[in-house]
Design a protein around this motif. Structure first.
Motif, mmCIF file in Angstrom:
data_model
loop_
_atom_site.group_PDB
_atom_site.id
_atom_site.type_symbol
_atom_site.label_atom_id
_atom_site.label_comp_id
_atom_site.label_asym_id
_atom_site.label_seq_id
_atom_site.Cartn_x
_atom_site.Cartn_y
_atom_site.Cartn_z
ATOM 1 N N VAL A 133 0.880 -1.166 0.000
ATOM 2 C CA VAL A 133 0.000 0.000 0.000
ATOM 3 C C VAL A 133 0.917 1.214 0.000
ATOM 4 O O VAL A 133 1.610 1.476 0.983
ATOM 5 N N GLU A 144 -2.722 7.673 -5.365
ATOM 6 C CA GLU A 144 -4.062 7.988 -4.856
ATOM 7 C C GLU A 144 -5.066 7.929 -6.002
ATOM 8 O O GLU A 144 -4.794 8.405 -7.103
ATOM 9 N N PHE A 200 -10.238 2.668 -4.148
ATOM 10 C CA PHE A 200 -9.052 1.829 -3.975
ATOM 11 C C PHE A 200 -8.748 1.108 -5.284
ATOM 12 O O PHE A 200 -9.624 0.463 -5.876
ATOM 13 N N LEU A 251 -3.909 4.463 -2.183
ATOM 14 C CA LEU A 251 -4.763 5.100 -1.188
ATOM 15 C C LEU A 251 -6.023 5.596 -1.879
ATOM 16 O O LEU A 251 -6.115 5.609 -3.107
ATOM 17 N N ARG A 252 -6.978 6.030 -1.079
ATOM 18 C CA ARG A 252 -8.163 6.682 -1.619
ATOM 19 C C ARG A 252 -8.005 8.187 -1.433
ATOM 20 O O ARG A 252 -7.551 8.636 -0.381
ATOM 21 N N HIS A 281 -9.582 3.587 5.357
ATOM 22 C CA HIS A 281 -8.340 2.844 5.150
ATOM 23 C C HIS A 281 -8.174 1.739 6.191
ATOM 24 O O HIS A 281 -7.658 0.657 5.879
ATOM 25 N N ALA A 341 -10.407 -0.941 4.852
ATOM 26 C CA ALA A 341 -9.755 -1.662 3.754
ATOM 27 C C ALA A 341 -8.788 -2.703 4.300
ATOM 28 O O ALA A 341 -8.729 -3.839 3.814
ATOM 29 N N GLY A 393 2.696 -1.463 4.383
ATOM 30 C CA GLY A 393 2.318 -0.075 4.161
ATOM 31 C C GLY A 393 3.583 0.742 4.028
ATOM 32 O O GLY A 393 4.414 0.760 4.945
ATOM 33 N N LEU A 402 -1.301 7.347 5.895
ATOM 34 C CA LEU A 402 -2.455 6.467 5.666
ATOM 35 C C LEU A 402 -2.098 4.997 5.403
ATOM 36 O O LEU A 402 -2.881 4.114 5.762
ATOM 37 N N VAL A 406 -4.001 1.110 6.879
ATOM 38 C CA VAL A 406 -4.355 -0.136 6.194
ATOM 39 C C VAL A 406 -3.708 -1.336 6.890
ATOM 40 O O VAL A 406 -4.384 -2.334 7.169
#
Length: 270
Positions: A50, A55, A59, A140-141, A149, A152, A168, A229, A233
């Motif tokens: 991740v 972004e 996702f 990421l979103r 997150h 997710a 991550g 972020l 996750v």
């Protein structure tokens, strides 16, 4: 199959392994990344990264069989724009990731064209220099919502028992305008809070991370939370497993404190 831990990794500055001087300044991080790969040797079928450097509105999962390269940094020597990390992709894993996300009500899509950005290829080139472990990237979103997150990550938790190492890749401090001496105190304050929360009682961890912006020097350390972020996750995927800090160092990149965190137990040696 062994249940793998999850990790949050601070990936360092730009293409540091290939830049003399910058490489030496990251000696502690290099040692930590090598140690991480050795701790899971023989247990990893593929890696899901991740990355803080991607972004999308929803996702998105890289599904190419042979991902290319994205040199998403500036001001480095010319040779760093010709680097290769030729680890294969894993399209069936990408589809599995998207299905797991969709199964938890999170919109997801596949991107067969996305290359490896430096949030991915830099740490992995140190961890698996032979590029012989398949890699899938996840974005990421763009709303950077911490709870989304974490959710997710919870959706992806089953992968830990399927030989998939969930990483991550970000930085526990990331404020490019606050470098050197000016960054030391804010970074140290935020890292201290992060250490307390991440390695503290797991039943309070998610709630406190969702309110990370209330931490000491939070916005001084992360004016924008893209590099934080990925931690959400891997925390979600940890499913309540205790965490430990397995690397921390002061004065990285001229003043920052940076840390890596492992969630869950190490696999038994093979």
């Amino acid at each position: 199959m062994t249940k793998l831990p999850t990790w949050f990794l601070s990936h360092g500055g730009g293409p540091w392994p290939w830049v003399p001087g910058l490489d030496e300044a990251h000696a502690g991080l290099r040692a930590a990344l090598v140690r991480t790969s050795r701790q899971v040797a023989g247990s990893v079928r593929a890696v899901l990264v991740v990355t803080a450097h991607w972004e999308e509105q929803v996702f998105t999962v890289g599904s190419g069989a042979r991902p290319g390269m994205i040199y998403d940094y500036g001001g480095f020597p010319p040779h760093t724009y010709q680097l290769r990390y030729d680890a294969p992709g894993m399209p069936d894993l990408a589809e599995r990731v998207a299905d797991l996300l969709e199964g938890e009500g999170l919109r997801a899509r596949l991107d067969p064209d996305r290359g490896y950005d430096h949030g991915t290829f830099v740490p992995l080139a140190v961890m698996w220099p032979e590029a012989d472990v398949p890699v899938v990237q996840m974005s990421l979103r763009t709303d950077l919502d911490p709870e989304a997150h974490l959710q997710a990550g919870r959706a992806l938790a089953p992968l830990r028992e399927e030989g998939i190492l969930i990483l991550g890749s970000g930085l526990s401090t990331h404020n490019l305008s606050l470098r050197g001496a000016a960054g030391r105190v804010p970074s140290k304050q935020f890292d201290g809070w992060l250490q307390e929360v991440v390695t503290g009682p797991p039943d309070r961890r998610d709630e406190r991370l969702c309110n990370w912006h209330d931490a000491p020097s939070a916005r001084a350390s992360h004016p924008r939370e893209d590099h934080l972020l990925p931690l959400m996750v891997v925390t979600g995927a940890a499913a309540g497993d205790p965490a430990t800090c397995d690397y921390t160092e002061d004065d990285v990149l001229g003043g920052w404190t940076v840390s890596n965190f492992r969630f869950g137990d190490l696999p038994s040696p093979h």
